[in-house]
Structures are given as C-alpha cells and as structure tokens.
Design an enzyme around this catalytic site. Sequence first.
Site, mmCIF file in Angstrom:
data_model
loop_
_atom_site.group_PDB
_atom_site.id
_atom_site.type_symbol
_atom_site.label_atom_id
_atom_site.label_comp_id
_atom_site.label_asym_id
_atom_site.label_seq_id
_atom_site.Cartn_x
_atom_site.Cartn_y
_atom_site.Cartn_z
ATOM 1 C CB CYS A 68 -0.958 0.002 1.193
ATOM 2 S SG CYS A 68 -0.148 -0.100 2.807
ATOM 3 C CG HIS A 323 -4.163 0.729 4.395
ATOM 4 N ND1 HIS A 323 -3.658 -0.175 3.484
ATOM 5 C CD2 HIS A 323 -5.071 1.493 3.710
ATOM 6 C CE1 HIS A 323 -4.229 0.027 2.305
ATOM 7 N NE2 HIS A 323 -5.081 1.024 2.419
#
Length: 363
Positions: A68, A323
């Site tokens: 990510c 994330h």
Amino acid sequence: MGQRSGRQERSKKLELALSETMKAEAEVQNNKEEDEEPKAKDQRLTSVFGVADLKNEAIGLYNVGQSCCLNSLLQVFLMNIRFTGILRRITVPPHAAQKRRNVPYQMLLLLEEMQCGKRKAVSPTALACCLSVYRVKLFVQHDAAQLFLTLWNLIKRQMKKPQLVEELNDLYTICVQEHLACQKCSSESKRNSSMLTLPLPVLDSSSHVLKTLEDCLQYFFHPEVLTDNNMCYCEQCGRKTPFLQSMKLVHLPQTLTIHLKRFCFEKSADIHKLSHYLPFPQDLDFNAVLTENQCQADDNEKAAWKYELFAVVAHSGSASCGHYCAYIRSLTECKWYCFNDSEVCQVSWDDVKCTYGHSNLHW
C-alpha cells in the site's frame, strides 16, 4: 506535496527527445540479439507518448504484498504530469535483463498499462520484482518518506540522459543554506545543501504540539542555540563553544514535498506515532510564512514560492502497523481522488481534510 501555482508548461524539447528515444528503441528491436524479449512489449511503449492523464478514468494498483505504501507513492509520481513528461523521454535499455532491472523503464510500462487499459486496477508485480533487486522488499511495513527517497534516487541513478537528470532535479530538489555562528568569537560558517523533502517536526523542543503546517515551517527555520552536549568545536577559540545554528531557504522546486515527522521516541526507545490534529492549507505562500532572515533568495526566486496542494500520502494505524492511501488532485481535471490500492474514487476537499489527523483516524 504541492505544485507551483499556474505553471503547466511542457518541455520545448519533448518532440526532439521523443524522436531520439523511439529511434533508439527501433534500433533495439532490429537487433537480432534481442530475440529473448518479445518485440510486442516494446511496441506497446509507443502508445504511451501523448496519452493524457486519466484518459480512461483513474486506475488503481492491486496490493501485491503489503504494497500500500509503494502503491500510494507510485500514484503520486504517475499522476504528476511534469514527472511523466520526463519519464516518457527515457532511453529504453537495450537488453532484456537490463529492462527487468531498470526502475524508470518499469514505471513507464506500468504507466502505459494504467492509462491504456480498461480495468479498474492493474498489478505492479513487474515493478515490485524490479525494486526487490535493490532491496525494496514486499511484505515489509515501509515508511513513506524513506521509500520516496529510495525510489527517487533509483530513478535518478538509472536515467542515462543528463538533461532528464537535470529536469528531475529541478522538479524536486530543495536548496537551503546552513549557518553556524560561534557565540564566543562570532566566527561564522555557511554551507549550501540540497534535500528532496522538508522534514518538518510536529513538536517543538519542549514537546509542545505545533498547531498548523505554517507553525511547523516557522519552527523548522527558526535559529537554535547549541549548548551543553550539542556544542561545536570552534577553530578560532580552540575549544567547544555554544553555536547558533540556523537554516535559510535558497530555492524551492516545481514540486515541493513536505514530510511531517509524526513520530517520537519514548523512554523505552520505542517509536510512538503522533496522530494529533494538524491542518494544512490548499494554497501555501512561503513569503507569507517565513521572514526575510529565514530566506537567502532574490525577489525573482521568491515570487515562485507559491504552491497549490497536489497530493497527500496518509497513514492510518500505529508506528508498527497500518495502511497507506493517497489523496491526489488531478492536474488535468482539478478533481480530488482517493487512491486506496485497487479502489479509486472521487472525493471532496472535506474528505481530504480527514488526513489532518486524529487518534481514531480511519478511512
């Protein structure tokens, strides 16, 4: 990350450089030694030149193993039309093995796939494999600022044309002047240095929270007296003395990258993430933030120190896990998008402001 206001010019040498690149590529394709690489792969590249950004809507990138952070940074690079203008003029490596190891070339292939495909997302596996050769691994929790520097240095190192390297430097490199002045004899030293990001602290020396981005900038360029264990050796005095350390801004690039240092070290030596609220503006004028004493530039240089926010790479979670996603404003559409791996959607400025920070931040 911000872009200079009102500067959308393209390189005047684009057409000439493009012709040279395509000529070199044609010579490679005619080389019988290159039969190991399918010619169709190189021929696909000819279609990427001149393709408008977001021609077929915004395209996501599949997460191929805790990627990510990499995906978010790639989206920021590839949504910057000034960067892709440089990328499209690289020299294609002559051998198949070189192509697999060349980061700019693999980024160019990924850009072409993203802009010419009709899928909602594509896989960056080939580029990830290329980066793994340079110890940028998958299934690792990367830091966005550190990974940005790694990618940029790989791109610069593997660009063969001096003109493109110069353009890349002009696009991203910040220049500052460091000052050290002895507080006993007033002797002073100056040194110019360059950096790719402005690493702004979000806490002052007393661990008090800085409330806005402008406060962080002012604190970063504020002079600091070095005393006690931080004293420096003065050649004129012949001993360690207190010094006044300061930094003055000399030059800002077309694309300015700011790194908010949202972390601190606790007594246990563990890293703690700082998620407090810290707003930033859509438009930033350095002349309205810094004083004359914090700048070392003429009026023509400072006139260009006005920026519009272009992208925000944001992290949700703790210092050990979390994330990344990217909020990016399309320079061709002037609309904001959220790039969350393979999921891409148009968002409003109010959505972008969620990245100001909060202890319970979630997307």
